[in-house]
Motif scaffolding. Structure first.
Motif, PDB file in Angstrom:
ATOM      1  N   PRO A   1       0.904  -1.113  -0.041  1.00 13.80           N
ATOM      2  CA  PRO A   1       0.076   0.036  -0.007  1.00 13.80           C
ATOM      3  C   PRO A   1       0.863   1.241  -0.032  1.00 13.80           C
ATOM      4  O   PRO A   1       1.833   1.388   0.647  1.00 13.80           O
ATOM      5  N   ALA A   2       0.452   2.335  -0.811  1.00 15.35           N
ATOM      6  CA  ALA A   2       1.095   3.449  -0.913  1.00 15.35           C
ATOM      7  C   ALA A   2       1.074   4.280   0.327  1.00 15.35           C
ATOM      8  O   ALA A   2       0.086   4.144   1.016  1.00 15.35           O
ATOM      9  N   PRO A   3       2.301   4.984   0.661  1.00 12.15           N
ATOM     10  CA  PRO A   3       2.278   5.700   2.156  1.00 12.15           C
ATOM     11  C   PRO A   3       1.010   6.704   1.913  1.00 12.15           C
ATOM     12  O   PRO A   3       1.187   7.385   0.883  1.00 12.15           O
ATOM     13  N   SER A   4       0.545   6.996   3.127  1.00 17.99           N
ATOM     14  CA  SER A   4      -0.509   8.293   3.105  1.00 17.99           C
ATOM     15  C   SER A   4       0.276   9.582   2.864  1.00 17.99           C
ATOM     16  O   SER A   4       1.111   9.569   3.349  1.00 17.99           O
ATOM     17  N   GLY A   5      -0.324  10.476   2.135  1.00 19.70           N
ATOM     18  CA  GLY A   5      -0.020  11.837   1.918  1.00 19.70           C
ATOM     19  C   GLY A   5      -0.024  12.719   3.136  1.00 19.70           C
ATOM     20  O   GLY A   5      -0.433  12.199   4.203  1.00 19.70           O
ATOM     21  N   PRO A   6       0.612  13.885   3.025  1.00 16.19           N
ATOM     22  CA  PRO A   6       0.423  15.006   4.122  1.00 16.19           C
ATOM     23  C   PRO A   6      -0.842  15.396   4.722  1.00 16.19           C
ATOM     24  O   PRO A   6      -1.919  15.097   3.676  1.00 16.19           O
ATOM     25  N   VAL A   7      -1.169  15.462   5.680  1.00 17.56           N
ATOM     26  CA  VAL A   7      -2.540  15.790   6.389  1.00 17.56           C
ATOM     27  C   VAL A   7      -2.657  17.196   5.750  1.00 17.56           C
ATOM     28  O   VAL A   7      -2.106  18.035   5.965  1.00 17.56           O
ATOM     29  N   ASN A   8      -3.938  17.360   5.262  1.00 15.71           N
ATOM     30  CA  ASN A   8      -4.534  18.545   4.696  1.00 15.71           C
ATOM     31  C   ASN A   8      -5.623  19.218   5.646  1.00 15.71           C
ATOM     32  O   ASN A   8      -6.472  18.824   5.779  1.00 15.71           O
ATOM     33  N   PHE A   9      -5.147  19.981   6.573  1.00 14.98           N
ATOM     34  CA  PHE A   9      -6.041  20.557   7.705  1.00 14.98           C
ATOM     35  C   PHE A   9      -7.091  21.438   7.104  1.00 14.98           C
ATOM     36  O   PHE A   9      -8.087  21.408   7.640  1.00 14.98           O
ATOM     37  N   THR A  10      -6.676  22.281   6.029  1.00 13.72           N
ATOM     38  CA  THR A  10      -7.563  23.051   5.357  1.00 13.72           C
ATOM     39  C   THR A  10      -8.720  22.350   4.851  1.00 13.72           C
ATOM     40  O   THR A  10      -9.821  22.595   4.942  1.00 13.72           O
ATOM     41  N   ALA A  11      -8.560  20.885   4.353  1.00 12.60           N
ATOM     42  CA  ALA A  11      -9.500  20.270   3.622  1.00 12.60           C
ATOM     43  C   ALA A  11     -10.370  19.734   4.918  1.00 12.60           C
ATOM     44  O   ALA A  11     -11.617  19.775   4.387  1.00 12.60           O
ATOM     45  N   VAL A  12      -9.856  19.573   5.951  1.00 13.76           N
ATOM     46  CA  VAL A  12     -10.847  19.067   7.086  1.00 13.76           C
ATOM     47  C   VAL A  12     -11.916  19.996   7.461  1.00 13.76           C
ATOM     48  O   VAL A  12     -13.011  19.817   7.585  1.00 13.76           O
ATOM     49  N   LEU A  13     -11.330  21.327   7.488  1.00 13.64           N
ATOM     50  CA  LEU A  13     -12.265  22.326   7.768  1.00 13.64           C
ATOM     51  C   LEU A  13     -13.382  22.746   6.836  1.00 13.64           C
ATOM     52  O   LEU A  13     -14.460  22.886   7.072  1.00 13.64           O
ATOM     53  N   VAL A  14     -12.749  22.680   5.473  1.00 14.44           N
ATOM     54  CA  VAL A  14     -13.748  22.869   4.471  1.00 14.44           C
ATOM     55  C   VAL A  14     -14.474  21.900   4.275  1.00 14.44           C
ATOM     56  O   VAL A  14     -16.141  22.120   4.201  1.00 14.44           O
ATOM     57  N   LYS A  15     -14.370  20.688   4.531  1.00 19.08           N
ATOM     58  CA  LYS A  15     -15.482  19.602   4.783  1.00 19.08           C
ATOM     59  C   LYS A  15     -16.410  19.795   5.621  1.00 19.08           C
ATOM     60  O   LYS A  15     -17.475  19.562   5.352  1.00 19.08           O
ATOM     61  N   GLY A  16     -16.110  20.368   6.843  1.00 20.55           N
ATOM     62  CA  GLY A  16     -16.826  20.710   7.978  1.00 20.55           C
ATOM     63  C   GLY A  16     -18.017  21.565   7.395  1.00 20.55           C
ATOM     64  O   GLY A  16     -19.042  21.494   8.036  1.00 20.55           O
ATOM     65  N   GLY A  17     -17.528  22.532   6.746  1.00 16.96           N
ATOM     66  CA  GLY A  17     -18.815  23.397   6.319  1.00 16.96           C
ATOM     67  C   GLY A  17     -19.310  24.647   7.068  1.00 16.96           C
ATOM     68  O   GLY A  17     -20.345  25.472   6.757  1.00 16.96           O
TER      69      GLY A  17
END
Length: 245
Positions: free
Chosen positions: A31-47
């Motif tokens: 399995p490919a290693p997971s990429g860096p955590v995108n904190f911005t995406a977490v907040l945007v997804k929260g809405g």
């Protein structure tokens, strides 16, 4: 029914070919290693974190957070105030802060370590934040039970019931109130007032008393004067007697 020698030979050949084919098949890719955590995406997804995102961008705090998340072995925990949390602040509360104070306010919502909700009930209060180490404590206090956690600043207390993300190295918990640190929003102690100046009356009174103490007693002076006068009279008397004789 007896098995013919030819059938046995064909069966052995088939098994041999099957084993050879399996040995030559390429192994399944790792399995490919997971990429860096995108904190911005977490907040945007929260809405519901537009104001929080705007402040993070304005103060250039986003890059610092993501660099720390993806480089630290301790991870990070962030309490994200919702848009309603910011709208419930007193008018001008944020505009009254300098840029440095806005950075401190944002850092106060971040713990430099990954904590699950259950871990937050086991911590030793107050828990240091990213703002700690500056003037003041800048710590948060956690209480509660089960999966309900209360976080308190001394000025504000709010429940944390769910997570936007709770996977190492990042935990993000939405909060319905902005966490206001006492170091920024607490009542400032009054400054010490200077001592009251001495009044003219008191100073003149002191000088009068000293002057009075320095003056000689009038009784002694008058007695000395009488003694001198009597001495002159007796002296003149003796002189007169001498002349007459």
């Amino acid at each position: 029914m007896a098995t013919s020698p030819l059938s046995l030979v064909l069966l052995s050949l088939f098994l041999s070919l099957s084993l050879h084919a399996q040995a030559q098949a390429p192994a399944a890719p790792a399995p490919a290693p997971s990429g860096p955590v995108n904190f911005t995406a977490v907040l945007v997804k929260g809405g519901q974190f537009v104001t929080f995102i705007s402040l993070l961008n304005k103060t250039q705090t986003f890059n610092q957070i993501e660099n720390q998340i993806n480089s630290s072995s301790e991870g990070m925990t962030i309490f994200a105030p919702t848009d309603n949390a910011f709208s419930n602040l007193k008018s001008g509360a944020l505009n009254g802060l300098s840029q440095q104070q806005q950075v401190q306010l944002l850092q106060y919502h971040m713990l430099p370590k990954f904590y699950s909700l259950s871990n937050l009930l086991l911590v030793s209060n107050p828990v240091p934040t990213q703002a700690s180490g500056q003037e003041g404590v800048w710590g948060l206090n956690f209480t509660g039970q089960s999966n309900q956690v209360n976080v308190s600043t001394g000025l504000v207390e709010v429940q944390v019931n769910n997570a936007l993300r709770q996977d190492f190295p990042l935990a993000v918990y939405p909060v319905d109130k902005v966490l206001l640190p006492e170091e920024l929003f607490g009542v400032k102690p009054p400054s010490a007032s200077p001592p009251a100046p001495a009044t003219k009356g008191s100073s003149s009174g002191k000088s009068n008393s000293s002057d009075t103490a320095a003056e000689p007693s009038p009784g002694k002076n008058s007695a000395g004067g009488r003694n001198v006068a009597l001495g002159l009279i007796f002296g003149l008397g003796f002189v007169s007697v001498g002349i007459l004789s």
